[in-house]
Design a protein around this motif. Structure first.
Motif, mmCIF file in Angstrom:
data_model
loop_
_atom_site.group_PDB
_atom_site.id
_atom_site.type_symbol
_atom_site.label_atom_id
_atom_site.label_comp_id
_atom_site.label_asym_id
_atom_site.label_seq_id
_atom_site.Cartn_x
_atom_site.Cartn_y
_atom_site.Cartn_z
ATOM 1 N N UNK A 52 0.822 -1.226 0.000
ATOM 2 C CA UNK A 52 0.000 0.000 0.000
ATOM 3 C C UNK A 52 0.855 1.275 0.000
ATOM 4 N N UNK A 53 2.125 1.148 0.363
ATOM 5 C CA UNK A 53 2.991 2.336 0.432
ATOM 6 C C UNK A 53 4.044 2.354 -0.683
ATOM 7 N N UNK A 54 3.884 1.467 -1.686
ATOM 8 C CA UNK A 54 4.927 1.399 -2.722
ATOM 9 C C UNK A 54 5.028 2.695 -3.524
ATOM 10 N N UNK A 102 4.784 5.582 -2.333
ATOM 11 C CA UNK A 102 5.637 6.483 -1.531
ATOM 12 C C UNK A 102 7.110 6.177 -1.762
ATOM 13 N N UNK A 103 7.408 4.901 -1.908
ATOM 14 C CA UNK A 103 8.803 4.516 -2.147
ATOM 15 C C UNK A 103 9.273 5.043 -3.503
ATOM 16 N N UNK A 104 8.381 4.936 -4.508
ATOM 17 C CA UNK A 104 8.748 5.452 -5.838
ATOM 18 C C UNK A 104 8.956 6.960 -5.790
ATOM 19 N N UNK A 105 8.060 7.637 -5.066
ATOM 20 C CA UNK A 105 8.182 9.097 -4.951
ATOM 21 C C UNK A 105 9.495 9.450 -4.245
ATOM 22 N N UNK A 106 9.799 8.682 -3.232
ATOM 23 C CA UNK A 106 11.031 8.900 -2.472
ATOM 24 C C UNK A 106 12.248 8.806 -3.395
ATOM 25 N N UNK A 112 8.060 -6.699 -2.036
ATOM 26 C CA UNK A 112 8.296 -6.930 -3.468
ATOM 27 C C UNK A 112 9.412 -6.054 -3.999
ATOM 28 N N UNK A 113 9.512 -4.851 -3.432
ATOM 29 C CA UNK A 113 10.497 -3.886 -3.940
ATOM 30 C C UNK A 113 11.222 -3.214 -2.789
ATOM 31 N N UNK A 119 11.493 1.508 6.788
ATOM 32 C CA UNK A 119 10.170 1.168 6.257
ATOM 33 C C UNK A 119 9.433 2.458 5.952
ATOM 34 N N UNK A 120 8.959 2.593 4.705
ATOM 35 C CA UNK A 120 8.152 3.761 4.385
ATOM 36 C C UNK A 120 6.890 3.685 5.244
ATOM 37 N N UNK A 121 6.548 4.794 5.830
ATOM 38 C CA UNK A 121 5.450 4.821 6.798
ATOM 39 C C UNK A 121 4.759 6.160 6.611
#
Ligand SMILES: Cc1cc2nc3c(=O)[nH]c(=O)nc-3n(C[C@H](O)[C@H](O)[C@H](O)COP(=O)(O)OP(=O)(O)OC[C@H]3O[C@@H](n4cnc5c(N)ncnc54)[C@H](O)[C@@H]3O)c2cc1C
Length: 363
Positions: A102-104, A106-110, A145-146, A240-242
């Motif tokens: 659900x936060x992937x 955010x990881x891409x944006x990061x 997954x990523x 962990x993206x949170x």
């Protein structure tokens, strides 16, 4: 021989005292607490050395200081080992950032923000899929997954660093005045309850202790947990993206992990709140169920000393210097920042500092 008085024996004060003693100065070091006290930001920190992770929300200059400091730490720690005979835990095996499905986004944006701020060295920022992730941290296999692997990041054990600095300082004849509060810092003079103490030069390294007289400084509260997790084996810091803050898990020797950290605009130095504990622990459990059986060894809370721009400042004047505002980047930036501070104390012009934009007049 120059006699330097230093107010504050936290991260900045201890490092400055040690470097000055090595340069042949006499040093008198004052702290309001005894030397084993944990009432400072330096011993609350997780001491991650994470320039890439931090630049996304921070300034480019912090990244530059961090990259330079990553080169200096091994040299300083080798010198500290030579002075004390003891090695401080230091690792540079990169760090991993992961996100639940659900936060992937955010990881891409990061990652996009990171690449917008800096052009990473080849291979320094690597998007990883399940296989690579499993190779880096086998216990996270199948759980994410990523991820993003930040190859050049590191960490050190700050409790070991503080203890080693203490030994080095005492071994080199530092006059350590424990439990003495410095009330004012004047040119060549530290004013304590016992009156003015005169030196050739004084350094104000009181961290958050400066806030009472300098309202530009603020506290940014951070809370951490230390857990012992025999069922978990991680080699490197994992973030962990949170939605509220990045949870990080920083491994230490002996199956210990530092879990942190909240970031709250507040000067509150009180213990961990239930709300923060719940948030940190539930995010932690979601990374690996083995953390469910972990023991909470202790909790810590303190405030990061920060100016409004979240940048460190060296304020230099006749007979005195102030080094403060290291915010969440004390370990990340200290060696590079303090090399400038030490250069100024040795008489180098401010214009020749490596980071002149952080050097200000009028301490
Ligand atoms: C939860 C948390 C997590 C962190 N994680 C990281 C991280 O992962 N990586 C990183 O790089 N940084 C991290 N930091 C930031 C880092 O800890 C700080 O930037 C750093 O400790 C600031 O150093 P300092 O010497 O200015 O302050 P401190 O380390 O707080 O030292 C100040 C000292 O001054 C003394 N003092 C205060 N007032 C007086 C007085 N009037 N007279 C005499 N002595 C006085 C205090 O007792 C103390 O010993 C973290 C901080 C926190 C709180």
């Amino acid at each position: 021989m120059e006699h330097v008085g230093i107010a504050g024996a936290g991260l900045v004060g201890r490092l400055m005292a040690w470097r000055l003693l090595r340069e042949g100065c006499r040093v008198t070091l004052f702290d309001k607490n005894d030397r084993h006290s944990r009432d400072n930001a330096g011993l609350t920190a997780a001491a991650m050395l994470a320039p890439y992770s931090e630049v996304v929300r921070g300034e480019r200059i912090v990244f530059d200081l961090g990259r330079a400091s990553l080169e200096t730490w091994p040299r300083w720690l080798a010198e500290l080992e030579a002075d004390t005979g003891e090695a401080v835990f230091y690792r540079r095996q990169g760090s991993l950032i992961v996100a639940h499905p659900r936060d992937e986004a955010d990881l891409e944006r990061f990652e996009r923000q990171l690449r917008h701020k800096v052009v990473p060295q080849p291979g320094a920022v690597e998007r990883v899929g399940p296989d690579r992730l499993a190779a880096l941290e086998p216990q996270l296999a199948g759980r994410f997954r990523h991820g993003l692997f930040l190859r050049d990041e590191g960490q050190l054990a700050n409790d070991q660093l503080f203890a080693a600095l203490e030994r080095a300082l005492l071994g080199k004849g530092c006059d350590w005045r424990e439990g003495v509060r410095v009330e004012r810092v004047e040119p060549g003079c530290l004013v304590t309850g016992r009156g003015p103490q005169r030196f050739d030069t004084v350094v104000d390294a009181r961290g958050l202790g400066l806030r009472a007289e300098d309202r530009r400084l603020r506290g940014v509260r951070g809370e951490v947990l230390w857990v012992e997790a025999p069922e978990v084996s991680l080699d490197r810091p994992v973030r962990l993206m949170h939605p509220r803050y990045q949870l990080y898990i920083a491994p230490r020797p002996g199956n210990l992990y530092i879990i942190g950290a909240t970031e709250i605009e507040s000067d509150d130095l009180g213990p961990l709140t239930v709300r923060s504990g719940l948030e940190l622990m539930s995010a932690l459990y979601s990374v690996h169920p083995g953390f469910g059986e972990a023991r909470v060894v202790h909790t810590r809370a303190h405030c990061r000393p920060a100016f409004m721009d979240n940048l460190p400042r060296i304020e230099s004047g006749e007979g005195r210097m102030r080094v403060n505002g290291l915010y969440r980047h004390g370990y990340l930036t200290a060696p590079a920042l303090l090399e400038d501070a030490l250069g100024l104390l040795a008489g180098k012009p401010a214009g020749e500092a490596a980071y002149p934009e952080l050097v200000h007049g009028g301490a």
